[in-house]
Write a protein that holds these residues in place. Structure first.
Motif, PDB file in Angstrom:
ATOM      1  N   ARG A 132     -49.919  13.517   0.946  1.00  0.00           N
ATOM      2  CA  ARG A 132     -50.200  12.698   2.123  1.00  0.00           C
ATOM      3  C   ARG A 132     -49.111  12.830   3.178  1.00  0.00           C
ATOM      4  NH1 ARG A 132     -52.762   7.033  -0.345  1.00  0.00           N
ATOM      5  NH2 ARG A 132     -54.325   8.045  -1.683  1.00  0.00           N
ATOM      6  N   ALA A 133     -47.930  13.283   2.754  1.00  0.00           N
ATOM      7  CA  ALA A 133     -46.852  13.552   3.711  1.00  0.00           C
ATOM      8  C   ALA A 133     -46.882  14.995   4.211  1.00  0.00           C
ATOM      9  CB  ALA A 133     -45.496  13.259   3.067  1.00  0.00           C
ATOM     10  N   GLY A 134     -47.876  15.768   3.788  1.00  0.00           N
ATOM     11  CA  GLY A 134     -48.008  17.142   4.254  1.00  0.00           C
ATOM     12  C   GLY A 134     -47.175  18.146   3.473  1.00  0.00           C
ATOM     13  N   ILE A 135     -46.824  17.831   2.222  1.00  0.00           N
ATOM     14  CA  ILE A 135     -45.967  18.712   1.428  1.00  0.00           C
ATOM     15  C   ILE A 135     -46.736  19.178   0.199  1.00  0.00           C
ATOM     16  CG2 ILE A 135     -43.810  18.902   0.127  1.00  0.00           C
ATOM     17  CD1 ILE A 135     -42.700  16.642   1.816  1.00  0.00           C
ATOM     18  N   LEU A 136     -46.810  20.492   0.010  1.00  0.00           N
ATOM     19  CA  LEU A 136     -47.315  21.076  -1.218  1.00  0.00           C
ATOM     20  C   LEU A 136     -46.127  21.396  -2.119  1.00  0.00           C
ATOM     21  CD1 LEU A 136     -50.034  23.593   0.055  1.00  0.00           C
ATOM     22  CD2 LEU A 136     -50.392  21.356  -0.990  1.00  0.00           C
ATOM     23  N   HIS A 137     -46.235  21.033  -3.382  1.00  0.00           N
ATOM     24  CA  HIS A 137     -45.105  21.272  -4.276  1.00  0.00           C
ATOM     25  C   HIS A 137     -44.982  22.741  -4.634  1.00  0.00           C
ATOM     26  CE1 HIS A 137     -42.512  21.259  -7.782  1.00  0.00           C
ATOM     27  NE2 HIS A 137     -42.135  20.033  -7.452  1.00  0.00           N
ATOM     28  N   ARG A 138     -46.066  23.358  -5.083  1.00  0.00           N
ATOM     29  CA  ARG A 138     -46.159  24.787  -5.405  1.00  0.00           C
ATOM     30  C   ARG A 138     -45.536  25.183  -6.743  1.00  0.00           C
ATOM     31  NH1 ARG A 138     -44.297  25.065   0.077  1.00  0.00           N
ATOM     32  NH2 ARG A 138     -45.921  25.727   1.533  1.00  0.00           N
ATOM     33  N   ASP A 139     -44.802  24.314  -7.390  1.00  0.00           N
ATOM     34  CA  ASP A 139     -44.136  24.733  -8.631  1.00  0.00           C
ATOM     35  C   ASP A 139     -44.019  23.563  -9.609  1.00  0.00           C
ATOM     36  OD1 ASP A 139     -42.982  26.571 -10.330  1.00  0.00           O
ATOM     37  OD2 ASP A 139     -40.966  26.319  -9.525  1.00  0.00           O
ATOM     38  N   ILE A 140     -45.135  22.855  -9.839  1.00  0.00           N
ATOM     39  CA  ILE A 140     -45.121  21.751 -10.794  1.00  0.00           C
ATOM     40  C   ILE A 140     -45.114  22.329 -12.203  1.00  0.00           C
ATOM     41  CG2 ILE A 140     -46.348  19.704 -11.600  1.00  0.00           C
ATOM     42  CD1 ILE A 140     -47.673  19.577  -8.827  1.00  0.00           C
ATOM     43  N   LYS A 141     -44.147  21.913 -12.991  1.00  0.00           N
ATOM     44  CA  LYS A 141     -44.007  22.374 -14.379  1.00  0.00           C
ATOM     45  C   LYS A 141     -43.040  21.422 -15.083  1.00  0.00           C
ATOM     46  CE  LYS A 141     -40.276  25.618 -13.133  1.00  0.00           C
ATOM     47  NZ  LYS A 141     -39.825  27.014 -13.187  1.00  0.00           N
ATOM     48  N   THR A 147     -36.061  12.952 -15.899  1.00  0.00           N
ATOM     49  CA  THR A 147     -36.297  11.593 -16.371  1.00  0.00           C
ATOM     50  C   THR A 147     -35.176  10.703 -15.854  1.00  0.00           C
ATOM     51  OG1 THR A 147     -37.311  12.453 -18.395  1.00  0.00           O
ATOM     52  CG2 THR A 147     -36.691  10.133 -18.380  1.00  0.00           C
ATOM     53  N   THR A 148     -35.554   9.642 -15.143  1.00  0.00           N
ATOM     54  CA  THR A 148     -34.554   8.748 -14.584  1.00  0.00           C
ATOM     55  C   THR A 148     -33.858   7.974 -15.696  1.00  0.00           C
ATOM     56  OG1 THR A 148     -35.985   6.813 -14.344  1.00  0.00           O
ATOM     57  CG2 THR A 148     -36.053   8.464 -12.583  1.00  0.00           C
ATOM     58  N   ASP A 149     -32.788   7.299 -15.336  1.00  0.00           N
ATOM     59  CA  ASP A 149     -32.057   6.504 -16.317  1.00  0.00           C
ATOM     60  C   ASP A 149     -32.901   5.347 -16.856  1.00  0.00           C
ATOM     61  OD1 ASP A 149     -29.961   8.177 -15.843  1.00  0.00           O
ATOM     62  OD2 ASP A 149     -28.835   6.786 -14.585  1.00  0.00           O
ATOM     63  N   PHE A 150     -34.015   5.031 -16.194  1.00  0.00           N
ATOM     64  CA  PHE A 150     -34.896   3.960 -16.647  1.00  0.00           C
ATOM     65  C   PHE A 150     -36.150   4.499 -17.331  1.00  0.00           C
ATOM     66  CE2 PHE A 150     -32.362   2.258 -13.207  1.00  0.00           C
ATOM     67  CZ  PHE A 150     -31.902   1.069 -13.746  1.00  0.00           C
ATOM     68  N   GLY A 151     -36.184   5.814 -17.588  1.00  0.00           N
ATOM     69  CA  GLY A 151     -37.274   6.391 -18.355  1.00  0.00           C
ATOM     70  C   GLY A 151     -38.485   6.824 -17.560  1.00  0.00           C
ATOM     71  N   TRP A 152     -38.429   6.795 -16.244  1.00  0.00           N
ATOM     72  CA  TRP A 152     -39.572   7.221 -15.428  1.00  0.00           C
ATOM     73  C   TRP A 152     -39.494   8.724 -15.177  1.00  0.00           C
ATOM     74  CZ3 TRP A 152     -43.202   4.121 -12.357  1.00  0.00           C
ATOM     75  CH2 TRP A 152     -43.221   2.783 -12.736  1.00  0.00           C
ATOM     76  N   PRO A 153     -40.651   9.411 -15.144  1.00  0.00           N
ATOM     77  CA  PRO A 153     -40.625  10.818 -14.744  1.00  0.00           C
ATOM     78  C   PRO A 153     -40.246  10.927 -13.274  1.00  0.00           C
ATOM     79  CG  PRO A 153     -42.887  10.036 -14.842  1.00  0.00           C
ATOM     80  CD  PRO A 153     -42.028   8.918 -15.388  1.00  0.00           C
ATOM     81  N   ALA A 154     -39.501  11.965 -12.932  1.00  0.00           N
ATOM     82  CA  ALA A 154     -39.046  12.141 -11.545  1.00  0.00           C
ATOM     83  C   ALA A 154     -39.279  13.590 -11.142  1.00  0.00           C
ATOM     84  CB  ALA A 154     -37.571  11.766 -11.404  1.00  0.00           C
ATOM     85  N   LEU A 155     -40.222  13.789 -10.252  1.00  0.00           N
ATOM     86  CA  LEU A 155     -40.575  15.134  -9.794  1.00  0.00           C
ATOM     87  C   LEU A 155     -39.524  15.638  -8.820  1.00  0.00           C
ATOM     88  CD1 LEU A 155     -42.838  17.240 -10.074  1.00  0.00           C
ATOM     89  CD2 LEU A 155     -43.981  16.147  -8.132  1.00  0.00           C
ATOM     90  N   THR A 156     -39.140  16.882  -8.964  1.00  0.00           N
ATOM     91  CA  THR A 156     -38.117  17.471  -8.097  1.00  0.00           C
ATOM     92  C   THR A 156     -38.548  18.863  -7.667  1.00  0.00           C
ATOM     93  OG1 THR A 156     -35.744  17.938  -7.920  1.00  0.00           O
ATOM     94  CG2 THR A 156     -36.803  18.453 -10.018  1.00  0.00           C
ATOM     95  N   ASP A 157     -37.714  19.520  -6.847  1.00  0.00           N
ATOM     96  CA  ASP A 157     -37.930  20.912  -6.441  1.00  0.00           C
ATOM     97  C   ASP A 157     -39.177  21.091  -5.588  1.00  0.00           C
ATOM     98  OD1 ASP A 157     -36.631  23.260  -6.405  1.00  0.00           O
ATOM     99  OD2 ASP A 157     -37.016  23.826  -8.468  1.00  0.00           O
ATOM    100  N   PHE A 158     -39.286  20.352  -4.513  1.00  0.00           N
ATOM    101  CA  PHE A 158     -40.459  20.428  -3.652  1.00  0.00           C
ATOM    102  C   PHE A 158     -40.397  21.635  -2.725  1.00  0.00           C
ATOM    103  CE2 PHE A 158     -41.121  16.177  -5.064  1.00  0.00           C
ATOM    104  CZ  PHE A 158     -42.470  15.933  -4.891  1.00  0.00           C
ATOM    105  N   GLY A 159     -40.933  22.747  -3.175  1.00  0.00           N
ATOM    106  CA  GLY A 159     -41.110  23.890  -2.292  1.00  0.00           C
ATOM    107  C   GLY A 159     -39.845  24.446  -1.703  1.00  0.00           C
TER     108      GLY A 159
END
Length: 503
Positions: A132-141, A147-159
């Motif tokens: 919705r912000a106009g960004i394609l990740h291109r490399d989700i894996k 994983t944050t210090d509170f156990g949530w998944p955290a997506l990184t490496d956006f294009g």
């Protein structure tokens, strides 16, 4: 296997101290730095030196700004700063996620279906927010989900790879095992449905413990993987506890033809929520900016005629957080604790402490309730004292007193598993390399998960019992770089694998 280069030299950054290497990538290296003020650990991604012209720098700045717009999302890694180092290399300062990421877990742990569904919904929310912000990740894996210090998944490496040069795009930034067929074609072409495929392929990996088209124990070269991705159906996951509905979601999301896939990441999230509901699991909330808006509830005919009344009713309803979701286990979600009914009562007056002004005298009923409560507390305390005094005399049976005053047993907090140290090696006469390392805290049952860092995709990891491994002969003069983790007998592993190179 092709050996990978050694880590690049970490740049000198004002206000930061370099600590160690966190990871190596095809287009950037990631280092752990310590920010001096405010003092905290941060991850710094540094693009590799190369032909970085003005156009690339401008696009890097644009992408850094877009990522900063996404940093408020709970499942996207937070960006603190973007700048150019003194040596001309662009870098990003990001939050440091110290817990094991998905790449460190999915091959050595059997992740439960409930956890994978929860991670899948949260990742889909993150991907949808980026789209919705106009960004394609291109490399989700898995390697790009920390994983944050509170156990949530955290997506990184956006294009980031797409900004390294004209024409680089998804063709050179992709990772083959999780890439859809359209990104493997010539020329590569993709849209949001390409990210939908990679998102589903990542979820598949978490369930199967392998990449989607990997043949366990078989040949899995890049060419063979590409052929299977383009022509073979999605293989069975091979777990009896994975319901058919979840198989169907992944099959549709990984369809060869993009038009047959879910049209958006949020559609994948809703499909996963339906699977959660069918399994009577707590339904994971969508983390999207507009998902908190609720339709006004019909207040009845008496509220309808007067628009002013309707406005007042809406304002009150917006303060209602809505029905609570199904309760989750206490160790997974504290929502149950927040919504547990709380029994409140007015305490008995404390001697020497005046009642609050505005209510000088408590009503007789209130005083009687307070006195009764105090009496119950005194009697309960006397009962406990009697049990302690009698000690082992007699065999007291179970009763309300023991249930009320006995704290539940606390599970011991497991110590973090360290990473191996002292990675080194020797090149043998036949050209192979014997790699060795040390375990700083050896324990009974320890094993080691190691693999050669390759130029594409993730390393093929092997579990061994001894702190040594032999890498087959490489091309003359080529460095061999490996990563190694310690795996305990209970299957816990190093939070971050150690990496090292042998010349």
């Amino acid at each position: 296997m092709t050996a990978r280069r050694a880590p690049s030299t970490p740049p000198r950054l004002p206000g930061y101290e370099h600590v160690r290497v966190l990871g190596l990538g095809g287009f950037a290296d990631v280092f752990l730095y310590r920010q001096l003020l405010p003092r905290r650990d941060v991850a710094v991604k540094v693009l590799l030196a190369g032909s970085l012209d003005d156009d690339v720098r401008e696009r890097f700045q644009t992408e850094a700004n877009l990522m900063a717009q996404l940093s408020h999302h709970p499942s996207i890694v937070t960006i603190h700063q973007a700048a150019i180092a003194d040596d001309g290399r662009p870098y990003l300062v990001m939050e440091y996620c110290s817990r094991p990421g998905l790449a460190d877990r999915y091959r050595v742990e059997r992740l439960s279906v409930a956890e994978v569904l929860r991670v899948g919904v949260r990742l889909a929310s993150a991907v949808e927010t980026a789209h919705r912000a106009g960004i394609l990740h291109r490399d989700i894996k898995p390697a790009n989900v920390l994983t944050t210090d509170f156990g949530w998944p955290a997506l990184t490496d956006f294009g980031i790879a797409a900004t390294t040069g004209p024409g680089a795009g998804a063709a050179t930034g992709m990772s083959i095992p999780w890439s859809p067929p359209e990104l493997l074609a010539e020329p590569p072409a993709g849209d949001v449905r390409s990210d939908v495929y990679s998102l589903a392929a990542t979820i598949y990996s978490l369930l199967a413990g392998r990449t989607p088209f990997e043949v366990p124990g078989g040949a899995n070269s890049a060419q063979q993987l590409v052929a299977r991705i383009e022509r073979a159906p999605v293989p069975p996951i091979g777990r009896d506890d994975v319901p058919a509905a979840l198989h169907a979601v992944l099959d549709r999301a990984m369809a060869k033809n993009p038009s047959r896939r879910y049209p958006s990441a949020v559609a994948v999230a809703r499909a996963l929520q339906e699977v959660e509901a069918s399994l009577h699991l707590p339904v994971t909330a969508l983390d999207l900016p507009d998902e908190g808006l609720r339709e006004p509830v019909d207040a009845g005919p008496s509220a309808a005629p007067d628009p002013d009344d309707a406005t007042r009713v809406r304002s009150v309803l917006q303060l209602d957080p809505g029905p609570a979701p199904a309760p989750a286990p206490a160790d997974l979600d504290d929502g149950v604790t927040r919504r547990r009914p709380v029994l409140t009562f007015d305490p008995a007056p404390v001697p020497g402490v005046a009642e609050p002004t505005g209510e000088p005298d408590a009503p007789p009923t209130r005083r009687r309730v307070a006195a009764a409560v105090s009496a119950v507390v005194v009697l309960a305390a006397a009962a406990v004292l009697l049990v302690v005094t009698l000690g082992g005399r007699g065999t007291p049976g179970p009763g309300p007193a023991s249930t009320e005053f006995t704290s539940p047993p606390q599970e011991p907090v497991a110590a973090a598993v360290p990473a191996p140290v002292g990675i080194g090696g020797t090149r043998l006469a036949d050209g192979s390399v014997e790699v060795t390392w040390q375990n700083p805290d050896p324990q009974e049952g320890d094993a080691y998960l190691w693999g050669v860092l390759t130029a594409t995709g993730e390393p093929e990891l092997v579990l061994v019992d001894e702190p040594r491994a032999v890498v087959p002969a490489q091309q003359a003069g080529e460095e061999v770089c490996v990563q190694v983790s310690i795996v305990r007998a209970d299957r816990s592993s190093s939070a971050r694998p150690a990496q090292g190179c042998v010349p």
